[in-house]
Design a protein around this motif. Structure first.
Motif, PDB file in Angstrom:
ATOM      1  N   GLU B 115       0.971  -1.025   0.069  1.00 59.80           N
ATOM      2  CA  GLU B 115       0.052   0.077   0.087  1.00 59.80           C
ATOM      3  C   GLU B 115       0.912   1.138  -0.001  1.00 59.80           C
ATOM      4  O   GLU B 115       0.600   2.304  -0.538  1.00 59.80           O
ATOM      5  CB  GLU B 115      -0.999  -0.217   1.195  1.00 59.80           C
ATOM      6  CG  GLU B 115      -0.458  -0.021   2.544  1.00 59.80           C
ATOM      7  CD  GLU B 115      -1.663  -0.084   3.621  1.00 59.80           C
ATOM      8  OE1 GLU B 115      -2.832  -0.332   3.377  1.00 59.80           O
ATOM      9  OE2 GLU B 115      -1.178  -0.254   4.799  1.00 59.80           O
ATOM     10  N   ARG B 137      -6.271   0.967  -0.911  1.00 60.65           N
ATOM     11  CA  ARG B 137      -7.112  -0.306  -0.757  1.00 60.65           C
ATOM     12  C   ARG B 137      -8.051  -0.432  -2.049  1.00 60.65           C
ATOM     13  O   ARG B 137      -8.080  -1.746  -2.267  1.00 60.65           O
ATOM     14  CB  ARG B 137      -8.043   0.119   0.579  1.00 60.65           C
ATOM     15  CG  ARG B 137      -8.574  -1.007   1.258  1.00 60.65           C
ATOM     16  CD  ARG B 137      -8.457  -1.281   2.756  1.00 60.65           C
ATOM     17  NE  ARG B 137      -6.908  -1.225   3.229  1.00 60.65           N
ATOM     18  CZ  ARG B 137      -6.416  -0.604   4.250  1.00 60.65           C
ATOM     19  NH1 ARG B 137      -7.288  -0.105   4.965  1.00 60.65           N
ATOM     20  NH2 ARG B 137      -5.319  -0.571   4.497  1.00 60.65           N
ATOM     21  N   GLU B 149      -2.338  -5.555   1.042  1.00 60.27           N
ATOM     22  CA  GLU B 149      -1.834  -4.255   1.476  1.00 60.27           C
ATOM     23  C   GLU B 149      -0.495  -4.042   2.247  1.00 60.27           C
ATOM     24  O   GLU B 149       0.134  -3.243   1.955  1.00 60.27           O
ATOM     25  CB  GLU B 149      -2.904  -3.200   1.777  1.00 60.27           C
ATOM     26  CG  GLU B 149      -4.197  -2.985   1.163  1.00 60.27           C
ATOM     27  CD  GLU B 149      -5.165  -4.136   1.190  1.00 60.27           C
ATOM     28  OE1 GLU B 149      -4.954  -5.140   1.902  1.00 60.27           O
ATOM     29  OE2 GLU B 149      -6.117  -3.948   0.642  1.00 60.27           O
TER      30      GLU B 149
END
Ligand SMILES: Nc1ncnc2c1ncn2[C@@H]1O[C@H](COP(=O)(O)OP(=O)(O)OP(=O)(O)O)[C@@H](O)[C@H]1O
Ligand SMILES: [Mg+2]
Lengths: 275, 273
Positions: B115, B137, B149
């Motif tokens: 992420e 996300r 993530e």
């Protein structure tokens, strides 16, 4: 979950390897065993051959000299001086080494101009300059800080240069395509990317910084573990001399492992952190 | 006046996503000069999926990197949505902001989590933490790596890393996606899956995509139009339309029109190399 496009199933978060592997446990057994064997041999040699305590004291008397040292506030004063000179010198070496290293790796003409001088200063036996530093900066702490800094500086510089130069060209392309500023490139790419190299330089550098501080203390003034060592030598207290050496060694270990802890903290993503 | 300039000044039409006029590239200087790309005119309308196809060394990467502003053309003019990409040797920020690049290697930063990597462009643009993580996300879902993530890039397979790289390029919502052999390092099965995914993402987002490939099958499967490049110096040889309806499935490969286009490309590639 009703999400149809989550194709590769996410693995359970707890699916981790056991915390400690067998290979990681091994040194906890072998190291004490080897140390005990060495001390036993030493003791055996000294008692069997009746070696003079001025030449080689028995491990037992070295041990008691060290314990005595630990109870003496003067010894802790010396220790603190050495720690101070080491860390202060190391901090200077780190700031200047990383700063100059990044500049050299980035700016072509800077490297071309500075390289002969860097090589020259590399090959000078720097310890030979210590008397000069004492002449210039006196018998106080300054000359020790400078010797520590000068010794620690080069491994940090060269590793930083190598680190910045080894940055993946593809990673640079990413930053360029994202229109990153020079500062962003430094902060988000060059620094983290070079960090494993810088830490390697720091590992070598911290040990050299201690050496620098101690050598500085040999020659100037009567403070610090180096000066203490010389005093013990002059007093023919060989067991205390050994005790100081052990003390210095432990100090070196603490610093070295401190950098190792820093490594695991700063770059947990890197192989060298042994994940 | 070049055709590109006329197209841009036409008042009723939106400007082409990408328009180049007389773009060329020389590498090096003196005797070691290489003419990587001869003067090239090309215009890519908004929303098109264009594929650059050609043998190794014919200048595909050079052309794509010039569109992306990673290298400056030796001559000619490149416009992104009507705005010049270069002015007085300086790259123009507004033009670059509409470009997202995906490379052959995923080029994820190993010190950032998935992420963190996907949100990096937003971080550079000063978007707040909660907003960019929410966006990351959302994008992991879009590219099919939801749930990963918090992982490090090295914990993902090659195909998943490339999905993350696509998500990173999409994070700041550029209008144009430039992809240089994005699936070249993947095995055939993963590659087929990624082609389907890319088509889906393209249809969902309506981006303009320019994709470089060596593979005729990949080109025909994905493209609205295929630009065939010929080598020494690199230049446009032919432009082929692919009239296969969307969404295309992998079965489209057995359609006569697919095989026909593929055969024509193969013959032409053999003739010119
Ligand atoms: N940085 C560079 N310096 C000098 N010559 C280069 C450079 N990059 C590419 N070239 C030359 O330009 C020509 C085109 O290269 P380019 O990388 O664009 O080809 P390509 O079509 O992408 O090839 P491939 O399919 O193998 O990736 C080649 O002859 C190559 O040798
Ligand atoms: Mg290429």
């Amino acid at each position: 979950m009703s999400d149809a496009i989550v194709s590769p199933a996410a693995p359970p978060a707890q699916a981790r390897r056991p915390a400690i592997s067998r290979a990681a446990l091994l040194p906890w057994i072998t190291t004490p065993a080897l140390v005990i064997a060495f001390v036993a041999l030493w003791h055996d040699y000294v008692t069997r051959n009746n070696v003079s305590a001025f030449i080689l004291p028995a491990p037992g008397s070295v041990w008691s000299a060290w314990v005595e040292m630990l109870w003496s506030s003067r010894a802790w004063g010396h220790t603190w001086m050495t720690v101070y000179a080491t860390l202060y010198g190391f901090a200077w070496a780190l700031v200047i080494g990383v700063g100059l290293g990044v500049a050299i790796a980035r700016v072509r003409w800077l490297e071309t101009t500075l390289n002969p001088f860097i090589v020259a200063t590399q090959v000078i036996p720097k310890v030979a300059l210590v008397p000069l530093f004492v002449v210039w900066f006196g018998f106080g702490i300054t000359s020790k800080v400078i010797v520590a800094a000068v010794l620690a500086f080069f491994p940090i510089l060269t590793n930083t240069v190598l680190g910045v130069k080894s940055i993946d060209a593809g990673h640079r392309d990413v930053m360029t395509s994202l229109n990153a500023t020079r500062w962003q490139i430094f902060r988000r790419l060059e620094l983290p990317s070079a960090l494993p190299y810088i830490l390697t330089g720091m590992e070598v550098g911290i040990v050299l910084a201690i050496i620098g501080a101690i050598v500085g203390e040999y020659l100037g003034g009567n403070n610090g573990l180096g000066a203490m060592l010389i005093a013990k030598m002059n007093a023919y207290e060989t067991d205390a001399l050994f005790a100081v050496v052990i003390h210095m060694t432990l100090l070196g270990f603490i610093f070295y492992f401190g950098i190792g802890a820093l490594r695991r903290m700063l770059i947990p993503w890197h192989q060298s952190s042994g994940r | 006046m070049s055709s590109v300039a006329r197209e841009i000044t036409r008042p009723d039409a939106a400007p082409a996503a990408i328009a180049m006029a007389g773009i060329e590239k020389w590498y090096g200087t003196g005797l070691s000069q290489v003419h990587a790309l001869a003067r090239t005119d090309l215009s890519v309308p908004q929303g098109e999926l264009l594929v650059l196809l050609g043998a190794s060394g014919c200048g595909k990467t050079t052309l794509l990197r010039m569109i992306g502003g990673l290298i400056e053309p030796t001559g000619g003019e490149m416009r992104i949505e009507g705005r010049p990409l270069w002015r007085d040797g300086r790259r123009q920020d507004e033009a670059v902001a509409e470009l997202g690049m995906v490379f052959q290697e995923a080029n994820l930063f190993p010190w950032l989590t998935i992420e963190g990597n996907i949100a990096l462009p937003l971080e550079l643009k000063g978007v707040g933490r909660s907003e960019r993580l929410a966006r990351a996300r959302e994008l992991t879902r879009l590219v099919g790596i939801g749930g990963f993530e918090a992982r490090w890039p090295k914990e993902l397979s090659g195909g998943m890393r490339q999905r993350a790289a696509i998500a990173r390029a999409l994070s700041y919502d550029p209008d144009i996606l430039l992809m240089d052999e994005p699936f070249g390092a993947l095995d055939a099965m993963t590659r087929d899956a990624m082609n389907l995914e890319l088509q889906r993402i393209w249809m969902e987002t309506g981006k303009t995509i320019v994709l470089v490939t060596h593979s005729i099958t990949e080109a025909v499967f994905l493209a609205d139009r295929i630009v065939l490049l010929s080598p020494r110096p690199g230049r446009i040889d032919t432009i082929v339309d692919v009239p296969i309806p969307r969404p295309r499935t992998l079965d489209a490969q057995s359609l006569p029109v697919f095989q026909d286009v593929a055969r024509r490309l193969r013959h032409r590639l053999n003739e010119i190399s």
